[in-house]
Design an enzyme around this catalytic site. Structure first.
Site, PDB file in Angstrom:
ATOM      1  CG  ASP A   9      -1.992   1.464   1.798  1.00 50.04           C
ATOM      2  OD1 ASP A   9      -2.467   1.562   0.353  1.00 50.04           O
ATOM      3  OD2 ASP A   9      -1.788   2.026   2.596  1.00 50.04           O
ATOM      4  CG  ASP A  11      -1.767   7.547   0.504  1.00 48.49           C
ATOM      5  OD1 ASP A  11      -0.932   8.689   0.573  1.00 48.49           O
ATOM      6  OD2 ASP A  11      -2.658   7.467  -0.202  1.00 48.49           O
ATOM      7  CG  ASP A 161      -1.481   2.494   6.669  1.00 44.79           C
ATOM      8  OD1 ASP A 161      -1.987   1.542   5.340  1.00 44.79           O
ATOM      9  OD2 ASP A 161      -2.737   3.663   7.234  1.00 44.79           O
TER      10      ASP A 161
END
Length: 211
Positions: A9, A11, A161
């Site tokens: 991922d 961001d 995250d």
């Protein structure tokens, strides 16, 4: 032996964008009809899933695609000011040196991601960047990328995250490493039962070896 493919991922996992995204979201709150995020509320939101956050905010589901587009547009102007997660560059270089194949799947724009990677001298590390706008359907995007690139799920490890990253990876039948330095709290991530839960990028190589 077929080398593993590590999909990240963006961001909150590679780029430290949480504060910037919160600031942008707060500026757009009145326009899109949801509550602004205070410091105390951010702590609360870190413990919620994406669905729970949307219910809490009160935003209409129909407005979300337009909000995402606007947020990405505003984030473009902040790319040069964003920092990478401390230690992530070293971890990515180490993985690349071990000849793992690296890619990115993100809801951010490919333009923003490419600009950030170039700014931080990380662009040469990644085999692909795939941008797809989705709130709940990240599994579909993962499956599409694997099919397009003819990558078998058995050799893929996803690193993210957010709780939705863990959920999507598990539905796509790929291993997942959840990281605690991004948006969701360690407690929220642990509830989703990722294969690994780590607190610092320096742990990446060891857990990926064991996946």
């Amino acid at each position: 032996m077929t080398q593993k493919v590590i999909i990240f991922d963006f961001d909150g996992t590679i780029a430290d964008t949480v504060d910037a995204l919160v600031n942008i979201a707060n500026r757009l709150a009145v326009e899109f009809g949801y509550v602004q995020i205070s410091a105390n509320e951010l702590t609360l939101l870190r413990n919620l899933t994406s669905r729970e956050i949307i219910r809490y905010s009160g935003i209409s589901l129909f407005k979300i695609p337009f909000l995402v587009k606007k947020v990405k547009g505003e984030l473009k102007n902040k790319i040069k000011d964003l920092e990478s997660i401390p230690g992530i560059k070293e971890a990515l270089i180490e993985l690349k040196n071990k000849e793992y194949r690296l890619g990115i799947i993100t809801s951010n724009s490919q333009e923003n991601v490419s600009a950030f990677l170039k700014c931080h001298d990380l662009d040469y590390l990644f085999e692909f960047i795939h941008s797809g706008v989705t709130i709940f359907g990240k599994t579909t995007i993962i499956n599409n990328v694997l099919r397009q690139k003819q990558i078998k799920p058995q050799i893929v490890i996803y690193v993210g995250d957010e709780t939705r990253d863990v959920e999507a990876a598990k539905k796509a039948n790929i291993k997942v490493v959840a990281v605690t330095w991004g948006f969701n709290s360690p407690e929220a991530l642990a509830k989703e039962n990722p294969d690994f839960l780590i607190n610092h990028p320096s742990e990446l190589l060891e857990v990926i070896k064991n996946c």
